[in-house]
Design an enzyme around this catalytic site. Structure first.
Site, PDB file in Angstrom:
ATOM      1  N   ASN A  95       0.862  -1.185   0.000  1.00  0.00           N
ATOM      2  CA  ASN A  95       0.000   0.000   0.000  1.00  0.00           C
ATOM      3  C   ASN A  95       0.899   1.236   0.000  1.00  0.00           C
ATOM      4  O   ASN A  95       1.864   1.296   0.770  1.00  0.00           O
ATOM      5  CB  ASN A  95      -0.895  -0.010   1.240  1.00  0.00           C
ATOM      6  CG  ASN A  95      -1.780  -1.240   1.294  1.00  0.00           C
ATOM      7  OD1 ASN A  95      -2.342  -1.638   0.290  1.00  0.00           O
ATOM      8  ND2 ASN A  95      -1.883  -1.858   2.463  1.00  0.00           N
ATOM      9  N   GLN A 102      -1.926   3.394   2.632  1.00  0.00           N
ATOM     10  CA  GLN A 102      -0.765   3.153   3.507  1.00  0.00           C
ATOM     11  C   GLN A 102      -0.971   3.833   4.851  1.00  0.00           C
ATOM     12  O   GLN A 102      -1.292   5.024   4.907  1.00  0.00           O
ATOM     13  CB  GLN A 102       0.515   3.696   2.841  1.00  0.00           C
ATOM     14  CG  GLN A 102       1.787   3.433   3.641  1.00  0.00           C
ATOM     15  CD  GLN A 102       3.044   3.898   2.913  1.00  0.00           C
ATOM     16  OE1 GLN A 102       2.964   4.525   1.853  1.00  0.00           O
ATOM     17  NE2 GLN A 102       4.197   3.599   3.481  1.00  0.00           N
ATOM     18  N   HIS A 108       6.951  -1.187   3.468  1.00  0.00           N
ATOM     19  CA  HIS A 108       6.759  -2.574   3.897  1.00  0.00           C
ATOM     20  C   HIS A 108       6.006  -3.329   2.823  1.00  0.00           C
ATOM     21  O   HIS A 108       5.127  -2.786   2.154  1.00  0.00           O
ATOM     22  CB  HIS A 108       6.001  -2.653   5.232  1.00  0.00           C
ATOM     23  CG  HIS A 108       4.740  -1.853   5.270  1.00  0.00           C
ATOM     24  ND1 HIS A 108       4.736  -0.485   5.441  1.00  0.00           N
ATOM     25  CD2 HIS A 108       3.436  -2.219   5.170  1.00  0.00           C
ATOM     26  CE1 HIS A 108       3.483  -0.045   5.441  1.00  0.00           C
ATOM     27  NE2 HIS A 108       2.669  -1.082   5.264  1.00  0.00           N
TER      28      HIS A 108
END
Ligand code: AMP
Length: 124
Positions: A95, A102, A108
């Site tokens: 994301n 996000q 990540h």
């Protein structure tokens, strides 16, 4: 083309995990990357892989990380997939920023698996 803001907030929760300020359930640590279980798993396997460097997003990491860090990150992903028996298949999600959903502003990659993951996203 507009310039994307890649400024990094060192108070984000994953930066705090990397500094050892809060605990995590580590799956694998390499020279430049860390893989740990998501605190709110959305599948039987839900692991986050993060670089140790201060990158806000996939595009930031891809644009600016040295080759050694890029290779280390992707080898870490491959090792996690092997360690957690995700051979039958898995989904990797990153994301990115507000429109991408996000929440934590440290790059990540979600690795989700252990069941059939269904369609890629909800159709409109
Ligand atoms: P994203 O919406 O892509 O930024 O995802 C952030 C993810 O981080 C979510 O799936 C959270 O459940 C997860 N998360 C937040 N805090 C922690 C934590 N302390 N340890 C592990 N995972 C976390």
């Amino acid at each position: 083309m507009t310039q994307t803001d890649f400024s990094y907030d060192p108070t984000n929760i994953f930066a705090r995990i990397l500094r050892g300020e809060i605990p995590n359930k580590t799956v694998l640590e390499t020279a430049h990357s860390l893989a740990f279980h998501d605190i709110r798993p959305l599948a039987p396997v839900h692991v986050l892989v993060i670089p140790k460097g201060a990158y806000v997003s996939l595009d930031h990491f891809s644009a600016e990380a040295p080759a050694e860090e890029l290779v280390d990150f992707h080898r870490c992903v491959a090792q996690v997939v092997a360690m957690l028996d995700l051979g039958p298949g898995f989904r990797a999600i990153s994301n990115t920023r507000e429109a991408g959903g996000q929440e934590v502003p440290h790059y990540h990659l979600h690795i989700l698996g252990g069941r059939h993951m269904g369609r890629m996203i909800q159709p409109e």
